[in-house]
Design a protein around this motif. Sequence first.
Motif, PDB file in Angstrom:
ATOM      1  N   ILE A  99      19.614 -27.252  10.330  1.00 30.40           N
ATOM      2  CA  ILE A  99      18.679 -28.094  10.194  1.00 30.40           C
ATOM      3  C   ILE A  99      18.692 -28.761   8.665  1.00 30.40           C
ATOM      4  N   LYS A 100      18.839 -27.893   7.750  1.00 30.01           N
ATOM      5  CA  LYS A 100      18.852 -28.515   6.435  1.00 30.01           C
ATOM      6  C   LYS A 100      19.697 -27.255   5.633  1.00 30.01           C
ATOM      7  N   PRO A 101      20.333 -27.835   4.331  1.00 24.37           N
ATOM      8  CA  PRO A 101      21.283 -26.726   3.771  1.00 24.37           C
ATOM      9  C   PRO A 101      20.573 -25.833   2.802  1.00 24.37           C
ATOM     10  N   LEU A 102      19.207 -26.172   2.685  1.00 27.91           N
ATOM     11  CA  LEU A 102      18.506 -25.119   1.996  1.00 27.91           C
ATOM     12  C   LEU A 102      16.900 -25.045   2.459  1.00 27.91           C
ATOM     13  N   ASN A 103      16.676 -23.677   3.099  1.00 23.19           N
ATOM     14  CA  ASN A 103      15.412 -23.652   3.560  1.00 23.19           C
ATOM     15  C   ASN A 103      14.585 -22.530   2.447  1.00 23.19           C
ATOM     16  N   ARG A 104      13.340 -23.364   2.138  1.00 22.37           N
ATOM     17  CA  ARG A 104      12.538 -22.702   1.268  1.00 22.37           C
ATOM     18  C   ARG A 104      11.338 -22.268   2.012  1.00 22.37           C
ATOM     19  N   LEU A 105      11.361 -20.863   2.208  1.00 26.52           N
ATOM     20  CA  LEU A 105      10.127 -20.181   3.129  1.00 26.52           C
ATOM     21  C   LEU A 105       9.229 -19.471   2.251  1.00 26.52           C
ATOM     22  N   TYR A 106       8.069 -19.309   2.688  1.00 27.31           N
ATOM     23  CA  TYR A 106       7.083 -18.447   2.181  1.00 27.31           C
ATOM     24  C   TYR A 106       6.164 -17.603   3.280  1.00 27.31           C
ATOM     25  N   TYR A 107       5.735 -16.792   2.869  1.00 25.50           N
ATOM     26  CA  TYR A 107       4.861 -15.724   3.777  1.00 25.50           C
ATOM     27  C   TYR A 107       3.640 -15.156   3.094  1.00 25.50           C
ATOM     28  N   ILE A 108       2.580 -14.999   3.487  1.00 19.92           N
ATOM     29  CA  ILE A 108       1.518 -14.089   3.211  1.00 19.92           C
ATOM     30  C   ILE A 108       1.225 -13.204   4.584  1.00 19.92           C
ATOM     31  N   ASP A 109       1.616 -11.552   4.389  1.00 21.00           N
ATOM     32  CA  ASP A 109       1.504 -10.894   5.755  1.00 21.00           C
ATOM     33  C   ASP A 109       1.199  -9.386   5.262  1.00 21.00           C
ATOM     34  N   SER A 110       1.422  -8.709   6.683  1.00 21.30           N
ATOM     35  CA  SER A 110       0.847  -7.348   6.206  1.00 21.30           C
ATOM     36  C   SER A 110       2.191  -6.565   6.496  1.00 21.30           C
ATOM     37  N   LEU A 111       2.245  -5.558   6.026  1.00 24.79           N
ATOM     38  CA  LEU A 111       3.671  -4.621   6.106  1.00 24.79           C
ATOM     39  C   LEU A 111       3.095  -3.183   6.245  1.00 24.79           C
ATOM     40  N   PHE A 112       4.015  -2.187   6.506  1.00 25.41           N
ATOM     41  CA  PHE A 112       3.653  -0.928   6.956  1.00 25.41           C
ATOM     42  C   PHE A 112       4.608   0.078   6.390  1.00 25.41           C
ATOM     43  N   ARG A 113       4.440   0.988   5.261  1.00 28.58           N
ATOM     44  CA  ARG A 113       5.132   1.828   4.577  1.00 28.58           C
ATOM     45  C   ARG A 113       4.352   3.137   4.689  1.00 28.58           C
ATOM     46  N   ARG A 114       5.033   4.365   5.212  1.00 31.80           N
ATOM     47  CA  ARG A 114       4.537   5.734   4.997  1.00 31.80           C
ATOM     48  C   ARG A 114       4.785   6.219   3.879  1.00 31.80           C
ATOM     49  N   GLU A 115       3.975   5.524   2.490  1.00 32.26           N
ATOM     50  CA  GLU A 115       4.005   6.326   1.261  1.00 32.26           C
ATOM     51  C   GLU A 115       2.707   6.985   1.118  1.00 32.26           C
ATOM     52  N   ARG A 116       2.831   7.833  -0.152  1.00 32.39           N
ATOM     53  CA  ARG A 116       1.799   8.567  -0.256  1.00 32.39           C
ATOM     54  C   ARG A 116       0.698   7.758  -0.980  1.00 32.39           C
ATOM     55  N   PRO A 117      -0.594   7.536  -0.234  1.00 28.39           N
ATOM     56  CA  PRO A 117      -1.417   6.466  -0.851  1.00 28.39           C
ATOM     57  C   PRO A 117      -1.868   6.940  -2.455  1.00 28.39           C
ATOM     58  N   GLN A 118      -2.179   5.790  -3.145  1.00 19.94           N
ATOM     59  CA  GLN A 118      -2.956   5.911  -4.248  1.00 19.94           C
ATOM     60  C   GLN A 118      -3.298   4.509  -4.634  1.00 19.94           C
ATOM     61  N   LYS A 119      -3.680   4.538  -5.980  1.00 18.79           N
ATOM     62  CA  LYS A 119      -4.402   3.155  -6.387  1.00 18.79           C
ATOM     63  C   LYS A 119      -3.250   2.311  -6.233  1.00 18.79           C
ATOM     64  N   GLY A 120      -3.203   0.956  -5.280  1.00 21.75           N
ATOM     65  CA  GLY A 120      -2.150   0.203  -5.602  1.00 21.75           C
ATOM     66  C   GLY A 120      -0.948   0.343  -4.590  1.00 21.75           C
ATOM     67  N   ARG A 121      -1.308   1.499  -3.777  1.00 22.46           N
ATOM     68  CA  ARG A 121      -0.214   1.909  -2.905  1.00 22.46           C
ATOM     69  C   ARG A 121      -0.807   2.320  -1.422  1.00 22.46           C
ATOM     70  N   GLN A 122      -0.426   1.538  -0.726  1.00 25.51           N
ATOM     71  CA  GLN A 122      -1.188   1.753   0.656  1.00 25.51           C
ATOM     72  C   GLN A 122       0.039   1.834   1.719  1.00 25.51           C
ATOM     73  N   ARG A 123      -0.479   2.232   2.943  1.00 24.55           N
ATOM     74  CA  ARG A 123       0.555   2.454   3.960  1.00 24.55           C
ATOM     75  C   ARG A 123       0.518   1.203   5.050  1.00 24.55           C
ATOM     76  N   GLN A 124      -0.757   0.415   5.094  1.00 20.79           N
ATOM     77  CA  GLN A 124      -0.525  -0.872   5.431  1.00 20.79           C
ATOM     78  C   GLN A 124      -1.065  -1.637   4.082  1.00 20.79           C
ATOM     79  N   PHE A 125      -0.080  -2.535   3.837  1.00 24.03           N
ATOM     80  CA  PHE A 125      -0.473  -3.536   2.532  1.00 24.03           C
ATOM     81  C   PHE A 125      -0.072  -4.749   3.183  1.00 24.03           C
ATOM     82  N   HIS A 126      -0.171  -5.549   1.951  1.00 29.76           N
ATOM     83  CA  HIS A 126       0.015  -7.185   2.267  1.00 29.76           C
ATOM     84  C   HIS A 126       0.854  -7.625   0.956  1.00 29.76           C
ATOM     85  N   GLN A 127       1.975  -8.466   1.362  1.00 23.79           N
ATOM     86  CA  GLN A 127       2.606  -9.162   0.306  1.00 23.79           C
ATOM     87  C   GLN A 127       2.607 -10.730   0.509  1.00 23.79           C
TER      88      GLN A 127
END
Length: 420
Positions: A99-127
């Motif tokens: 459709i076009k040679p350059l696609n500029r995309l953005y997102y605001i959404d939730s993600l999941f990582r099974r990390e050890r939770p602490q301040k600023g680190r969650q298992r469901q977080f958002h980017q």
Amino acid sequence: MSNLKSIKGTKDLLPNDTLQWREIENIIHNFMNLHGYGEIRTPVFEKTKLFLRGIGVDTDIVSKEMYSWTDQGGENLTLRPELTAPVVRAYIQHQLGTIKPLNRLYYIDSLFRRERPQKGRQRQFHQFGIEAIGSPYPEQDAEVITMAYKIYETFGIQNLSVRINSIGSASIREKYLAELRNSLLSINSELCKSCQNRINKNALRLFDCKNPRCQELLDEHAPFIFDHITEEDHQHFNEVTKILDSMGIPYNHDLKLVRGLDYYTQTTFEITSSSLGAQDALCGGGRYDKLVEELGGKPTPAVGFAAGMERLMIAFGNTENVSNPTADIYFITLGKKATEKGFVIAEKIRANYGISVISETLQRSMKAQMREANRMGVKFVVIIGDNELDKKIAIVKNMDSGDQEEVSLEILSDHFLFED
Ligand code: HAM
């Protein structure tokens, strides 16, 4: 009750929180619009193999942090642990490149990582993040890094530090990794257990080790990948930093910045803030020129970043000062008849004036309702009791000035001016 609590590493966002989140999300949406980026939303789960191929099987994320399962149809699925691979999957699937040679995309959404939770680190977080897919040129890297920096400036976040590096094109990787492993052969046993594991599986990640002794050993023995990149990679890096210089973006060249996902080529960068504590990475990103091809698309260069929303919130300040969700008008009604009438008029006021109105549904006393209106900080209360109903009027009180007047019920919903 204990087993019905939210899962460790996940958080409820209550009305006080969501007010601030929405405010911040709106700023992000506006910022992205200003830069010509279009929003993309992908499903919360994908085929597991997307992440195995996209992020790399030996990365921390894939090897120990993914929430994966086999569904009733025997399909291997995973809650997305990041968004670059899903965005690239969508880019290929919907042939956005045609459709076009350059696609500029953005997102605001939730993600999941099974990390050890602490301040600023969650298992469901958002980017929130951006992916610019289509340009191989340093201007695109510079745009992405500048946007990452500027959005934090927009939020007034202090103590920002930008680190940038180049890990070169994919062609140099194997040769460099062999040299890196070789350089550490004689001191292998002095490294921490995780680093000893990393050497064969994901040797670049050695540079991320938090153990000071490992870092000392690396300083003494390990070659930097930057010293192995091609002439072209060098030129690309120099052009990126030159544009950053002219944009007035301060940065440090960090020779150890390699990033933890396998897809990066050439530019890598991170922005940290000293006000965050141990989890100080506000955002990270870089160029990933091979990923589109690796996931089945035509060779297409790309660059992007992703930023943790929770960390932005921490840096932005806590939510305690944000007041409760409020309204413009509180309808104090006394008795069932008055409440019913109040409901009808409140609805008309919302529709006719577009201002927010709260109606009483707890059948409380006049005094209790007035206390509630005060707590909410409304601008006006409208009082209707049996007396007022008989006279077909309401009492409108301006909560700031304390002035009150009688207004006919007919005029109230169509013609009355609720003026401060
Ligand atoms: P990442 O470095 O894994 O990169 O994550 C980016 C940001 O997400 C981090 O800097 C951090 O702010 C936030 N973050 C990561 N893990 C957590 C967690 N467990 N809890 C809270 N926040 C977290 C990526 O995800 C790449 N996809 C970035 C990218 C986009 N590269 C190119 N395009």
